[in-house]
Design a protein around this motif. Sequence first.
Motif, mmCIF file in Angstrom:
data_model
loop_
_atom_site.group_PDB
_atom_site.id
_atom_site.type_symbol
_atom_site.label_atom_id
_atom_site.label_comp_id
_atom_site.label_asym_id
_atom_site.label_seq_id
_atom_site.Cartn_x
_atom_site.Cartn_y
_atom_site.Cartn_z
ATOM 1 N N PHE A 94 -1.952 15.140 -19.757
ATOM 2 C CA PHE A 94 -2.497 14.344 -20.858
ATOM 3 C C PHE A 94 -2.069 12.885 -20.733
ATOM 4 C CE2 PHE A 94 -2.092 12.354 -25.001
ATOM 5 C CZ PHE A 94 -3.360 12.541 -25.533
ATOM 6 N N ILE A 95 -0.792 12.665 -20.465
ATOM 7 C CA ILE A 95 -0.284 11.296 -20.332
ATOM 8 C C ILE A 95 -0.985 10.586 -19.178
ATOM 9 C CG2 ILE A 95 1.750 9.902 -19.763
ATOM 10 C CD1 ILE A 95 3.407 12.047 -21.279
ATOM 11 N N LEU A 96 -1.131 11.262 -18.041
ATOM 12 C CA LEU A 96 -1.793 10.645 -16.888
ATOM 13 C C LEU A 96 -3.255 10.319 -17.183
ATOM 14 C CD1 LEU A 96 -0.341 12.728 -13.926
ATOM 15 C CD2 LEU A 96 0.243 10.388 -14.597
ATOM 16 N N ASN A 97 -3.920 11.171 -17.925
ATOM 17 C CA ASN A 97 -5.327 10.923 -18.253
ATOM 18 C C ASN A 97 -5.520 9.816 -19.281
ATOM 19 O OD1 ASN A 97 -6.574 12.775 -16.506
ATOM 20 N ND2 ASN A 97 -6.178 14.450 -17.918
ATOM 21 N N HIS A 98 -4.461 9.484 -20.017
ATOM 22 C CA HIS A 98 -4.551 8.468 -21.070
ATOM 23 C C HIS A 98 -3.517 7.355 -20.891
ATOM 24 C CE1 HIS A 98 -6.396 12.122 -22.747
ATOM 25 N NE2 HIS A 98 -7.250 11.266 -23.267
ATOM 26 N N VAL A 99 -3.101 7.124 -19.687
ATOM 27 C CA VAL A 99 -2.028 6.162 -19.414
ATOM 28 C C VAL A 99 -2.393 4.749 -19.884
ATOM 29 C CG1 VAL A 99 -2.673 5.544 -17.040
ATOM 30 C CG2 VAL A 99 -0.272 5.560 -17.702
ATOM 31 N N ASP A 100 -3.663 4.359 -19.760
ATOM 32 C CA ASP A 100 -4.055 3.006 -20.170
ATOM 33 C C ASP A 100 -3.914 2.798 -21.672
ATOM 34 O OD1 ASP A 100 -4.636 2.264 -17.568
ATOM 35 O OD2 ASP A 100 -6.738 2.874 -17.732
ATOM 36 N N VAL A 101 -4.197 3.825 -22.447
ATOM 37 C CA VAL A 101 -4.069 3.721 -23.904
ATOM 38 C C VAL A 101 -2.617 3.844 -24.330
ATOM 39 C CG1 VAL A 101 -4.696 4.810 -26.094
ATOM 40 C CG2 VAL A 101 -6.390 4.631 -24.270
ATOM 41 N N LEU A 102 -1.923 4.834 -23.783
ATOM 42 C CA LEU A 102 -0.545 5.100 -24.210
ATOM 43 C C LEU A 102 0.423 3.986 -23.832
ATOM 44 C CD1 LEU A 102 -0.363 8.880 -23.304
ATOM 45 C CD2 LEU A 102 -0.484 7.883 -25.591
ATOM 46 N N PHE A 103 0.161 3.305 -22.720
ATOM 47 C CA PHE A 103 1.061 2.257 -22.259
ATOM 48 C C PHE A 103 0.423 0.878 -22.332
ATOM 49 C CE2 PHE A 103 2.503 6.165 -20.209
ATOM 50 C CZ PHE A 103 3.827 6.168 -20.611
ATOM 51 N N SER A 104 -0.537 0.702 -23.243
ATOM 52 C CA SER A 104 -1.191 -0.596 -23.389
ATOM 53 C C SER A 104 -0.279 -1.557 -24.146
ATOM 54 C CB SER A 104 -2.518 -0.451 -24.127
ATOM 55 O OG SER A 104 -2.295 -0.199 -25.494
ATOM 56 N N PRO A 105 -0.392 -2.831 -23.855
ATOM 57 C CA PRO A 105 0.422 -3.816 -24.584
ATOM 58 C C PRO A 105 0.134 -3.806 -26.086
ATOM 59 C CG PRO A 105 -0.566 -4.793 -22.631
ATOM 60 C CD PRO A 105 -1.165 -3.434 -22.786
ATOM 61 N N LYS A 106 -1.118 -3.542 -26.468
ATOM 62 C CA LYS A 106 -1.473 -3.527 -27.892
ATOM 63 C C LYS A 106 -0.738 -2.406 -28.610
ATOM 64 C CE LYS A 106 -5.419 -3.292 -30.992
ATOM 65 N NZ LYS A 106 -6.861 -3.167 -31.101
ATOM 66 N N LEU A 107 -0.722 -1.205 -28.033
ATOM 67 C CA LEU A 107 -0.007 -0.083 -28.649
ATOM 68 C C LEU A 107 1.490 -0.364 -28.700
ATOM 69 C CD1 LEU A 107 -0.142 2.738 -29.886
ATOM 70 C CD2 LEU A 107 0.108 3.658 -27.577
ATOM 71 N N SER A 108 2.018 -0.953 -27.649
ATOM 72 C CA SER A 108 3.439 -1.286 -27.615
ATOM 73 C C SER A 108 3.812 -2.242 -28.723
ATOM 74 C CB SER A 108 3.827 -1.891 -26.259
ATOM 75 O OG SER A 108 3.641 -0.953 -25.245
ATOM 76 N N SER A 109 2.957 -3.235 -28.978
ATOM 77 C CA SER A 109 3.261 -4.205 -30.040
ATOM 78 C C SER A 109 3.165 -3.563 -31.417
ATOM 79 C CB SER A 109 2.354 -5.419 -29.948
ATOM 80 O OG SER A 109 1.007 -5.070 -30.215
ATOM 81 N N VAL A 110 2.221 -2.626 -31.603
ATOM 82 C CA VAL A 110 2.100 -1.916 -32.882
ATOM 83 C C VAL A 110 3.350 -1.089 -33.135
ATOM 84 C CG1 VAL A 110 0.843 -0.078 -34.076
ATOM 85 C CG2 VAL A 110 -0.421 -1.900 -32.936
ATOM 86 N N ILE A 111 3.816 -0.386 -32.109
ATOM 87 C CA ILE A 111 5.012 0.435 -32.259
ATOM 88 C C ILE A 111 6.236 -0.437 -32.503
ATOM 89 C CG2 ILE A 111 6.565 2.002 -31.029
ATOM 90 C CD1 ILE A 111 4.027 3.144 -29.666
ATOM 91 N N ARG A 112 6.324 -1.546 -31.752
ATOM 92 C CA ARG A 112 7.469 -2.434 -31.894
ATOM 93 C C ARG A 112 7.513 -3.046 -33.301
ATOM 94 N NH1 ARG A 112 6.689 -5.139 -27.558
ATOM 95 N NH2 ARG A 112 5.355 -6.700 -28.473
ATOM 96 N N ASP A 113 6.367 -3.370 -33.869
ATOM 97 C CA ASP A 113 6.314 -3.987 -35.197
ATOM 98 C C ASP A 113 6.484 -2.968 -36.326
ATOM 99 O OD1 ASP A 113 5.911 -6.396 -33.945
ATOM 100 O OD2 ASP A 113 3.735 -6.374 -34.194
ATOM 101 N N GLY A 114 6.471 -1.679 -35.967
ATOM 102 C CA GLY A 114 6.695 -0.645 -36.954
ATOM 103 C C GLY A 114 5.465 -0.261 -37.752
ATOM 104 N N ALA A 115 4.302 -0.715 -37.341
ATOM 105 C CA ALA A 115 3.073 -0.393 -38.069
ATOM 106 C C ALA A 115 2.427 0.884 -37.572
ATOM 107 C CB ALA A 115 2.081 -1.556 -37.959
ATOM 108 N N GLY A 116 2.991 1.508 -36.514
ATOM 109 C CA GLY A 116 2.372 2.684 -35.915
ATOM 110 C C GLY A 116 2.852 3.911 -36.553
#
Length: 80
Positions: free
Chosen positions: A58-80
């Motif tokens: 699953f992770i390999l099939n969705h690596v672009d979404v799971l490790f995207s800079p946008k998702l990282s910033s959402v998680i870092r900001d606590g909004a995820g």
Amino acid sequence: MRHLARLADYCSITNMHTKNLAIVWAPNLLRSKQIESACFSGTAAFMEVRIQSVVVEFILNHVDVLFSPKLSSVIRDGAG
């Protein structure tokens, strides 16, 4: 993970698509102390490795979404 996903891009040459890569790499990426212990039976260990490989696939099939800079910033900001 991105490297393994890139390897999957060459599956027509190597026959190592995401499922095969997940089967090979899952026990190393998601190591389980329970599997390594002597009290885990063969069938239970097989099921645990199967679950690990599904997760890695699953992770390999969705690596672009799971490790995207946008998702990282959402998680870092606590909004995820």
